[in-house]
Design a protein around this motif. Structure first.
Motif, PDB file in Angstrom:
ATOM      1  N   LEU A 138       1.246  -1.053   0.381  1.00 39.68           N
ATOM      2  CA  LEU A 138      -0.251   0.084  -0.020  1.00 39.68           C
ATOM      3  C   LEU A 138       0.845   1.289   0.261  1.00 39.68           C
ATOM      4  N   ILE A 139       2.023   1.430   0.847  1.00 39.66           N
ATOM      5  CA  ILE A 139       3.287   2.333   0.395  1.00 39.66           C
ATOM      6  C   ILE A 139       3.314   2.636  -0.136  1.00 39.66           C
ATOM      7  N   CYS A 140       3.588   1.520  -1.326  1.00 44.18           N
ATOM      8  CA  CYS A 140       4.562   1.130  -2.438  1.00 44.18           C
ATOM      9  C   CYS A 140       3.422   2.585  -3.649  1.00 44.18           C
ATOM     10  N   ILE A 141       2.364   1.728  -3.755  1.00 44.19           N
ATOM     11  CA  ILE A 141       1.816   2.616  -4.180  1.00 44.19           C
ATOM     12  C   ILE A 141       0.944   4.264  -3.748  1.00 44.19           C
ATOM     13  N   TYR A 146       2.489  10.021  -5.412  1.00 45.52           N
ATOM     14  CA  TYR A 146       3.139  10.983  -4.079  1.00 45.52           C
ATOM     15  C   TYR A 146       4.259  11.528  -5.658  1.00 45.52           C
ATOM     16  N   MET A 147       5.448  10.844  -5.033  1.00 47.35           N
ATOM     17  CA  MET A 147       6.622  11.031  -5.953  1.00 47.35           C
ATOM     18  C   MET A 147       6.788  11.805  -6.828  1.00 47.35           C
ATOM     19  N   LYS A 148       5.010  11.444  -8.202  1.00 44.94           N
ATOM     20  CA  LYS A 148       4.586  12.592  -9.614  1.00 44.94           C
ATOM     21  C   LYS A 148       5.026  14.159  -8.547  1.00 44.94           C
ATOM     22  N   PRO A 290       7.186   8.507   1.708  1.00 44.07           N
ATOM     23  CA  PRO A 290       7.067   6.659   1.429  1.00 44.07           C
ATOM     24  C   PRO A 290       8.126   6.094   2.224  1.00 44.07           C
ATOM     25  N   VAL A 291       8.969   6.462   2.136  1.00 43.64           N
ATOM     26  CA  VAL A 291      10.606   5.552   2.853  1.00 43.64           C
ATOM     27  C   VAL A 291       9.947   6.160   4.430  1.00 43.64           C
ATOM     28  N   LEU A 391       1.657   8.257   5.840  1.00 39.36           N
ATOM     29  CA  LEU A 391       0.907   9.257   4.663  1.00 39.36           C
ATOM     30  C   LEU A 391       0.148  10.180   4.751  1.00 39.36           C
ATOM     31  N   CYS A 392      -0.633  10.312   6.580  1.00 35.02           N
ATOM     32  CA  CYS A 392      -1.072  11.548   6.174  1.00 35.02           C
ATOM     33  C   CYS A 392      -0.493  12.715   5.627  1.00 35.02           C
TER      34      CYS A 392
END
Length: 633
Positions: A138-141, A146-148, A290-291, A391-392
């Protein structure tokens, strides 16, 4: 079975290579989502098949798997040494050379290369695989959109996402390999892979501060690697086997073995960022969110507590066990105190993570069925709630440009979905009947025989209420009926909603999770399941009845507040006549001047100053670790 296990370990590595080599955002997105879905299904499939005895792993392309792991061990140390040279870190170079020298002696002089079953699946391993695969996926998804946004903010001309997802996915495979390992050399290899992955991800942005913190993380965890190798050597010298199942079955076997296990616990302390090693995890907050979520919830730090918990049967009933419990309890209360003075959301999450990891390690040291149950339940529920909160914070930071909780005041007015999910995440860390609080209750019950430990746990728990309640209160506000709806990317919304629902639903299901997944770990389970409650001789935690009361309370509160949007909102009255026409609470002060209304939290900096307390806590922690290892001797 073997194919399923290799899928859990090798699929993330293969997907990582695809993300790195195929520089297409569409392919990367599809690869990450598909890998997450397959890992989730594979982990559930493994859980459905149940536990299994240690199994052998055959050759790969005609090469013995054990020999391949040995080659990869030295290759990995070579890569780490290269980065030590690149960043001119004598500590990294020294610790890496020490590991290499000790490993050469161990591999080629000490041990007889007898085939050892490489992988094992007991209840602890299966639970860890589920946590890693589901939450990590879920974090990778979440990281895709997020990274964009992250790279758009940095105005990068060339995307670094291929390398980012290479190490993000590799992390998942390494962690699955670590928790499934039955050969201690395999465990060491995957332990060191997580060290390299964390270094690469912390330094991902390439800024001076990111590089500095990644280097600190690398040398501290390389120190843990040295401790791990020393521990392996001492244990093998006494027991004469690399088989972890055999080591655990043998139990404590004299000072040499227990000292070796003590060094393995020290390696776990560094990986889990226990005081005095907490600075590397705090520094990791400079990495993309995410890291941080991955490190704190389902991978890096959980590897540390897993090692301490995995080897608990080998030091049960010894002074080392008492030392581990006291060190963990000290970290729990120390980092809870340091958290009081923080307003940075990520730093609050970092200190609270280290604090909760200390509680898990304390339970491993107490080393009773009740304490072990508390530790595993904490691993499960802490991973869910803490990944959700990280993530929040990342979502909030991209929305308002800040991670300071003072800047999040009244967030509900503009970002109601994110604010509500964050509040729910905080409440699952703070209140009964949610899983984290239930596990803390178990831990305190388990510590009742040790006066020093239970005092520290009680103090740490009280401090925890302060920083969580303060943050949740800051987010709450009213919202106009005609306010526009909050917009979120689909791949942001799905992980947030899934983790939020998981934190609540799994808490409701906690009695049945215990009964099906934890109770089989013990000959005499510490709890009995009765009417949705967990009952023991020490007391009962009424999970389902409390949730029923909570649900009725929420329904009543929602009904009572149903007309609030029609009510006239009045500005706060502070100390003078309100300024006419100002709805923000400004009032007429001295000399008829306008005084703006400002609300903020108290952080008690004079009592909980990080700069003053950290050196003291570090010194005390070093003394406790020395006493712990001395007790082993």
């Amino acid at each position: 079975m073997s194919n399923l296990l290799l899928l859990l370990i090798l699929l993330p590595a293969a997907a990582a290579l695809v993300c790195y080599l195929v520089r297409s955002s569409a392919v990367r997105k599809l690869t990450v989502v598909a890998t997450g879905a397959i890992l989730t299904l594979a982990s559930l499939g493994l859980l459905a098949q149940g536990t299994f005895e240690p199994i052998m792993v055959g050759s790969f392309l005609g090469i013995s798997s054990d020999f391949l792991i040995t080659v990869l061990d030295f290759a990995l140390l070579g890569v780490i040494f290269y980065y030590g040279l690149k960043h001119r870190s004598l500590l990294i170079q020294g610790f890496t050379l020490a590991q290499a020298a000790l490993l050469v002696w161990f591999e080629f002089v000490m041990i007889d290369h007898v085939a050892v079953p490489a992988l094992v699946g007991d209840q602890l391993s299966l639970i860890m695989v589920l946590v890693i695969s589901v939450i990590g996926s879920l974090i990778c998804i979440f990281a895709i959109p997020y990274m964009k946004e992250h790279e758009d903010h940095l105005h990068l001309k060339t995307s670094r996402q291929p390398r980012f997802f290479l190490f993000l996915l590799l992390f998942l495979g390494a962690m699955n390999g670590l928790v499934l390992s039955n050969n201690i050399l395999w465990l060491y290899f995957f332990f060191e892979v997580t060290t390299l992955c964390s270094f690469m991800l912390i330094g991902h942005d390439g800024t001076e501060v990111a590089t500095r913190n990644s280097v600190r993380a690398l040398w501290m965890n390389s120190f843990g690697g040295v401790a791990f190798v020393i521990g392996m050597m001492l244990v093998y010298a006494k027991i004469g086997t690399l088989d972890i199942s055999a080591i655990l079955a043998a139990g404590p076997q004299g000072a040499m073995m227990v000292t070796g296990i003590g060094f393995l616990c020290l390696a776990g302390f560094t990986k889990a960022a226990q005081v005095p090693f907490q600075s590397w995890l705090l520094g990791a907050m400079v990495a993309p969110t995410p890291v941080s979520a991955l490190l704190h919830s389902s991978t890096m730090v959980k590897a540390g507590v897993y090692v301490v918990l995995r080897f608990a049967p080998a030091y049960m009933g010894t002074l080392l066990s008492d030392g581990v419990a006291i060190c963990g309890a000290f970290t729990f209360v120390a980092c809870a105190a340091l958290c009081i003075g923080q307003s940075n959301g990520k730093k609050i999450l970092a200190y609270s993570t280290v604090s909760n990891l200390g509680l898990i390690i304390c339970c491993a040291g107490i080393n009773t069925p009740l304490a072990t149950t508390a530790a595993v339940m904490l691993i499960i529920f802490h991973a869910i709630s803490k990944s959700l909160l990280f993530l929040c914070v990342g979502t909030i930071e991209q929305a308002i440009g800040s991670r300071d909780i003072e800047d999040m005041r009244g967030l509900f007015t503009k970002h109601p979905r994110t604010a509500l999910i964050t509040i729910i995440g905080i409440l699952t860390m703070l209140l009964p009947p949610f899983g984290v609080l239930m596990a803390k209750w178990m831990a305190i019950e388990a510590a009742s025989a040790n006066i020093y430990v239970i005092i520290m746990l009680a103090m740490g728990s009280a401090l925890t209420v302060v920083y969580w309640a303060r943050w949740a209160g800051s987010l709450m506000a009213s919202r106009d009926a005609d306010a526009p709806a909050e917009q979120q990317a689909t791949l942001i919304r799905i992980p947030l909603m899934a983790l939020c629902a998981g934190a609540v639903v799994l808490s409701i299901a906690a009695p049945w999770i215990y009964n099906s997944m934890l109770a089989p770990m013990f000959d005499a389970p510490p709890f009995a399941l009765q009417f949705g409650s967990l009952t023991a001789s020490t007391g009962s935690f009424a999970v389902v009845p409390l949730f029923i009361v909570l649900g009725l309370g929420v329904i009543y509160a929602a009904k009572a507040a149903s007309g609030f949007r029609k009510a006239k909102v009045m500005p706060p009255y502070v100390g003078g006549a309100n300024v006419v026409g100002d709805n923000d609470g400004a009032y007429v002060g001295p000399m008829n001047g306008t005084v703006p209304f400002v609300a903020s939290n108290m952080y008690l900096g004079e009592l909980f100053a990080e700069g003053k307390l950290t050196p003291v806590f570090n010194a005390l922690a070093v003394a406790l670790i020395v006493l712990m290892l001395g007790g082993a001797l």
